[in-house]
Write a protein that holds these residues in place. Structure first.
Motif, short mmCIF file in Angstrom:
data_model
loop_
_atom_site.label_atom_id
_atom_site.label_comp_id
_atom_site.label_asym_id
_atom_site.label_seq_id
_atom_site.Cartn_x
_atom_site.Cartn_y
_atom_site.Cartn_z
N LEU A 1 -3.43 2.19 0.52
CA LEU A 1 -2.38 1.18 0.65
C LEU A 1 -1.65 1.32 1.96
CD1 LEU A 1 -0.74 1.47 -2.89
CD2 LEU A 1 -2.22 -0.37 -2.11
N PRO B 1 -12.07 -7.06 0.23
CA PRO B 1 -12.35 -5.67 -0.14
C PRO B 1 -12.73 -5.43 -1.59
CG PRO B 1 -10.00 -6.00 0.34
CD PRO B 1 -10.72 -7.24 0.77
N LEU B 2 -12.04 -6.01 -2.55
CA LEU B 2 -12.28 -5.64 -3.94
C LEU B 2 -13.64 -6.13 -4.43
CD1 LEU B 2 -8.70 -6.22 -5.37
CD2 LEU B 2 -9.78 -4.06 -4.68
N ASP C 1 -8.72 -4.43 4.95
CA ASP C 1 -8.14 -5.60 4.30
C ASP C 1 -7.43 -6.46 5.34
OD1 ASP C 1 -7.28 -7.32 2.28
OD2 ASP C 1 -5.49 -6.14 1.83
N THR D 1 -10.30 1.59 -0.15
CA THR D 1 -9.75 0.64 0.82
C THR D 1 -9.00 1.38 1.91
OG1 THR D 1 -7.84 0.38 -0.65
CG2 THR D 1 -9.56 -1.30 -0.77
N LEU E 1 -5.39 -1.54 1.81
CA LEU E 1 -4.92 -2.82 1.30
C LEU E 1 -3.53 -3.13 1.87
CD1 LEU E 1 -5.95 -2.42 -2.43
CD2 LEU E 1 -6.97 -4.01 -0.80
N LEU F 1 -2.75 -6.50 -8.41
CA LEU F 1 -3.61 -5.48 -7.82
C LEU F 1 -3.84 -4.32 -8.78
CD1 LEU F 1 -5.24 -4.38 -5.51
CD2 LEU F 1 -3.14 -3.51 -4.48
N ARG G 1 -0.80 -9.17 -2.05
CA ARG G 1 -1.00 -9.27 -3.50
C ARG G 1 0.21 -8.70 -4.23
NH1 ARG G 1 -4.86 -7.08 -0.72
NH2 ARG G 1 -6.94 -8.03 -0.62
N VAL H 1 -7.67 4.21 -3.95
CA VAL H 1 -6.85 3.08 -3.51
C VAL H 1 -6.07 3.46 -2.26
CG1 VAL H 1 -5.02 1.47 -4.14
CG2 VAL H 1 -6.66 2.21 -5.88
N ASN I 1 -0.16 -4.45 1.36
CA ASN I 1 0.63 -4.65 0.16
C ASN I 1 1.16 -6.08 0.04
OD1 ASN I 1 2.21 -3.69 -2.20
ND2 ASN I 1 3.95 -4.13 -0.85
#
Length: 299
Positions: A97, A47-48, A38, A65, A68, A78, A73, A95, A70
């Protein structure tokens, strides 16, 4: 002892067809997860959307991911995106993060780049919001960084998505030990966001991170993972790659030798140190590492 799991990090493709074919190749060769990073800069898919396409092209392959950012978003936004993707993929979303770290892309996008402690506190709060919104009923949270008032979202995920936290600093590792299902070990990032800190590399630093996690009450339930690179020539598009490879010597993150050498090295780190989840960091390494994955996956 945990079974091996393998992931591959893919950043993009020249067409939708090529992206689908890449996802299917991973599924057919023993990989468990397709991961997308990301970043706002560079030749990378968002990514999504990319993960949605990969999930639609496959039936078994998980999508996730790594990781991601943080700060890009709001966690309520998210949480809904992730729940939708998890439901539509049949519960195949993982997920990953992180705080976000590349100061240059923050500046280019006009986003404030806060000190590491602030970004980490914001991530910790975001996890509270994610988990709250992924369960039935209205959710309320009044924190320092986020405020959510009686929000109830639909859809809920097929099941609460597996949560991976990635990083290398002690505070991030402590947060991951408390909240994550998978801890993805990396080098610590310099405070100015300019890249990995070479002083945090090497076998001793890696083992110290494992020791810190081993002391956590939730350690028996944690999956430990890291990214892996095939040892080779410096990469011109990554001017710091040679220095990073040297800094990672002695860890499972840089893999020299033959396929048999790599296989034995990964088994050592799994059997001796509980590191069982390995993400191939560059697509260019897939031809060399796929035979190892095919042999070890699920064992």
């Amino acid at each position: 002892m945990r079974r091996f799991r393998f992931a591959a990090v893919l950043r993009g493709a020249e067409s939708a067809r090529a992206w689908r074919e890449a996802a299917r190749r991973l599924e057919d060769t023993g990989f468990d997860v397709l991961l997308v990073p990301d970043h706002l800069v560079g030749p990378r898919f968002a990514p999504l959307a990319a993960l949605t396409a990969a999930a639609c092209a496959t039936t078994r392959l998980k999508v996730g991911t790594l990781v991601l950012a943080n700060d890009f978003r709001h966690p309520a936004v998210l949480a809904k995106e992730a729940a939708t993707l998890d439901l539509l993929s049949g519960g195949r979303l993982e997920v990953g993060l992180g705080t976000g770290w590349m100061a240059g892309e923050y500046g280019a996008a006009g986003l404030p780049y806060d000190p590491p402690g602030v970004r980490l506190a914001r991530l910790a709060e975001a996890i509270i919001v994610f988990k709250g919104l992924w369960t039935p009923g209205p959710f309320t949270h009044h924190g320092e960084h986020y405020r959510v008032d009686g929000l109830e979202q639909w859809p809920l995920p097929g099941r609460q998505p597996r949560l991976l936290l990635g990083g290398g600093g002690p505070r991030l590792l402590d947060l991951a030990a408390r909240e994550a299902d998978t801890v993805h070990l990396t080098m610590r990032i310099r405070a100015d966001g300019s890249g990995p800190d070479p002083g945090d590399g090497g076998e001793a630093a890696f083992l110290a991170k494992l020791a810190r996690l081993r002391a956590a009450p939730r350690y028996p339930g944690l999956e430990l993972g890291t990214s892996i690179l095939r040892a080779g020539e410096p990469r011109p598009e990554e001017p710091w790659s040679a220095a990073r490879s040297a800094a990672l010597e002695g860890t499972p993150q840089v893999l020299p030798g033959t396929a048999a050498d790599i296989r034995d090295r990964l088994r050592h780190w799994r059997d001796t140190h509980d590191v069982s989840y390995f993400a191939v960091h560059h697509e260019r390494d897939l031809p060399a590492l796929t035979p190892v994955v095919e042999e070890l996956a699920g064992t």
